[in-house]
Design a protein around this motif. Structure first.
Motif, PDB file in Angstrom:
ATOM      1  N   UNK A  42     -11.260  14.282 -11.605  1.00  0.00           N
ATOM      2  CA  UNK A  42     -12.092  13.167 -11.131  1.00  0.00           C
ATOM      3  C   UNK A  42     -13.165  12.889 -12.178  1.00  0.00           C
ATOM      4  N   UNK A  43     -13.384  11.623 -12.470  1.00  0.00           N
ATOM      5  CA  UNK A  43     -14.447  11.250 -13.398  1.00  0.00           C
ATOM      6  C   UNK A  43     -15.803  11.506 -12.742  1.00  0.00           C
ATOM      7  N   UNK A  44     -16.866  11.325 -13.520  1.00  0.00           N
ATOM      8  CA  UNK A  44     -18.217  11.602 -13.025  1.00  0.00           C
ATOM      9  C   UNK A  44     -18.760  10.500 -12.120  1.00  0.00           C
ATOM     10  N   UNK A  45     -18.086   9.361 -12.077  1.00  0.00           N
ATOM     11  CA  UNK A  45     -18.587   8.227 -11.294  1.00  0.00           C
ATOM     12  C   UNK A  45     -18.248   8.384  -9.806  1.00  0.00           C
ATOM     13  N   UNK A  46     -19.294   8.394  -8.972  1.00  0.00           N
ATOM     14  CA  UNK A  46     -19.089   8.455  -7.525  1.00  0.00           C
ATOM     15  C   UNK A  46     -18.696   7.078  -6.999  1.00  0.00           C
ATOM     16  N   UNK A  47     -17.734   7.029  -6.076  1.00  0.00           N
ATOM     17  CA  UNK A  47     -17.383   5.734  -5.494  1.00  0.00           C
ATOM     18  C   UNK A  47     -18.470   5.296  -4.511  1.00  0.00           C
ATOM     19  N   UNK A  48     -18.637   4.004  -4.377  1.00  0.00           N
ATOM     20  CA  UNK A  48     -19.583   3.512  -3.372  1.00  0.00           C
ATOM     21  C   UNK A  48     -18.958   3.711  -1.995  1.00  0.00           C
ATOM     22  N   UNK A  49     -19.779   3.822  -0.954  1.00  0.00           N
ATOM     23  CA  UNK A  49     -19.214   3.952   0.399  1.00  0.00           C
ATOM     24  C   UNK A  49     -18.273   2.794   0.746  1.00  0.00           C
ATOM     25  N   UNK A  50     -18.627   1.580   0.331  1.00  0.00           N
ATOM     26  CA  UNK A  50     -17.785   0.422   0.638  1.00  0.00           C
ATOM     27  C   UNK A  50     -16.464   0.485  -0.101  1.00  0.00           C
ATOM     28  N   UNK A  51     -16.501   0.921  -1.349  1.00  0.00           N
ATOM     29  CA  UNK A  51     -15.272   1.063  -2.133  1.00  0.00           C
ATOM     30  C   UNK A  51     -14.329   2.069  -1.454  1.00  0.00           C
ATOM     31  N   UNK A  52     -14.879   3.174  -0.991  1.00  0.00           N
ATOM     32  CA  UNK A  52     -14.078   4.193  -0.314  1.00  0.00           C
ATOM     33  C   UNK A  52     -13.457   3.634   0.958  1.00  0.00           C
ATOM     34  N   UNK A  53     -14.238   2.943   1.760  1.00  0.00           N
ATOM     35  CA  UNK A  53     -13.738   2.329   2.997  1.00  0.00           C
ATOM     36  C   UNK A  53     -12.621   1.341   2.675  1.00  0.00           C
ATOM     37  N   UNK A  54     -12.823   0.515   1.654  1.00  0.00           N
ATOM     38  CA  UNK A  54     -11.820  -0.492   1.277  1.00  0.00           C
ATOM     39  C   UNK A  54     -10.514   0.153   0.824  1.00  0.00           C
ATOM     40  N   UNK A  55     -10.604   1.189  -0.004  1.00  0.00           N
ATOM     41  CA  UNK A  55      -9.401   1.858  -0.512  1.00  0.00           C
ATOM     42  C   UNK A  55      -8.675   2.572   0.626  1.00  0.00           C
ATOM     43  N   UNK A  56      -9.406   3.242   1.495  1.00  0.00           N
ATOM     44  CA  UNK A  56      -8.773   3.915   2.633  1.00  0.00           C
ATOM     45  C   UNK A  56      -8.067   2.903   3.531  1.00  0.00           C
ATOM     46  N   UNK A  57      -8.691   1.769   3.752  1.00  0.00           N
ATOM     47  CA  UNK A  57      -8.064   0.734   4.577  1.00  0.00           C
ATOM     48  C   UNK A  57      -6.807   0.188   3.901  1.00  0.00           C
ATOM     49  N   UNK A  58      -6.843   0.054   2.586  1.00  0.00           N
ATOM     50  CA  UNK A  58      -5.673  -0.403   1.835  1.00  0.00           C
ATOM     51  C   UNK A  58      -4.497   0.553   2.045  1.00  0.00           C
ATOM     52  N   UNK A  59      -4.757   1.848   2.017  1.00  0.00           N
ATOM     53  CA  UNK A  59      -3.667   2.820   2.200  1.00  0.00           C
ATOM     54  C   UNK A  59      -3.190   2.893   3.648  1.00  0.00           C
ATOM     55  N   UNK A  60      -4.076   2.667   4.590  1.00  0.00           N
ATOM     56  CA  UNK A  60      -3.624   2.578   5.985  1.00  0.00           C
ATOM     57  C   UNK A  60      -2.625   1.433   6.127  1.00  0.00           C
ATOM     58  N   UNK A  61      -2.927   0.317   5.471  1.00  0.00           N
ATOM     59  CA  UNK A  61      -2.064  -0.856   5.517  1.00  0.00           C
ATOM     60  C   UNK A  61      -0.759  -0.603   4.742  1.00  0.00           C
ATOM     61  N   UNK A  62      -0.877  -0.120   3.495  1.00  0.00           N
ATOM     62  CA  UNK A  62       0.310   0.116   2.660  1.00  0.00           C
ATOM     63  C   UNK A  62       1.289   1.086   3.303  1.00  0.00           C
ATOM     64  N   UNK A  63       0.759   2.133   3.917  1.00  0.00           N
ATOM     65  CA  UNK A  63       1.607   3.161   4.522  1.00  0.00           C
ATOM     66  C   UNK A  63       1.889   2.900   5.999  1.00  0.00           C
ATOM     67  N   UNK A  64       1.327   1.805   6.512  1.00  0.00           N
ATOM     68  CA  UNK A  64       1.509   1.418   7.914  1.00  0.00           C
ATOM     69  C   UNK A  64       1.190   2.589   8.847  1.00  0.00           C
ATOM     70  N   UNK A  65       0.021   3.193   8.597  1.00  0.00           N
ATOM     71  CA  UNK A  65      -0.392   4.367   9.371  1.00  0.00           C
ATOM     72  C   UNK A  65      -1.910   4.332   9.553  1.00  0.00           C
ATOM     73  N   UNK A  66      -2.345   3.962  10.724  1.00  0.00           N
ATOM     74  CA  UNK A  66      -3.773   3.879  11.016  1.00  0.00           C
ATOM     75  C   UNK A  66      -4.411   5.249  11.256  1.00  0.00           C
ATOM     76  N   UNK A  67      -3.578   6.289  11.347  1.00  0.00           N
ATOM     77  CA  UNK A  67      -4.106   7.618  11.675  1.00  0.00           C
ATOM     78  C   UNK A  67      -4.092   8.579  10.488  1.00  0.00           C
TER      79      UNK A  67
END
Length: 149
Positions: A42-67
């Motif tokens: 992992x690089x030294x740059x911390x993700x913003x809370x919004x970036x993390x929420x957005x990426x997690x939501x993207x994977x819920x959608x891509x994998x069709x798994x809300x859980x």
């Protein structure tokens, strides 16, 4: 799979999602002939809370798994674990093999067998794929756990 200590530095949250097996394809603008174990830092740059929420939501959608169970913390500036880099496909081949694939990059690393380090090693990342220092590589090989644990 061979393990020559090759490592790729990535930004969070993508780095840990790859090591946890939630993400399995990693897009790059460049090709690599390397196959085998690829360590992920992992690089030294911390993700913003919004970036993390957005990426997690993207994977819920891509994998069709809300859980999906996402990490509660995304550590930075450390070695996280590894994956097996089984192929690096140009985008046209990637699209044929994975029509619903997540990456739109010119080249896509196809990753399998994610394994996370039990203890994360502090590390300063480098550009593209590089070799881990010998003592870090040897210690890391002893500290792996499978993502299914």
């Amino acid at each position: 799979m061979s393990d020559d200590g090759h490592c790729l530095s990535m930004h969070q949250p993508w780095a840990l999602l790859l090591v946890k097996g939630i993400k399995i394809h990693e897009g790059r603008s460049w090709y690599t002939p390397i196959r085998g174990r690829l360590w992920i830092a992992a690089t030294a740059k911390s993700p913003s809370p919004q970036e993390t929420v957005d990426v997690e939501q993207q994977y819920r959608y891509l994998l069709n798994d809300q859980k999906i169970s996402f990490p509660t913390h995304y550590p930075v500036a450390c070695l996280l674990g590894c994956v097996d880099l089984v192929d690096c496909l140009p985008q046209d081949e990637y699209r044929k093999k994975f029509p619903d694939g997540e990456s739109i990059s010119p080249y896509v690393f196809i990753c399998e067998n994610p394994q996370e380090l039990v203890v994360k090693f502090p590390i300063k990342g480098k550009h593209k794929i590089y070799k881990l220092e010998g003592h870090i590589h040897q210690a890391a090989k002893k500290g792996l756990r499978s993502s299914s644990d």
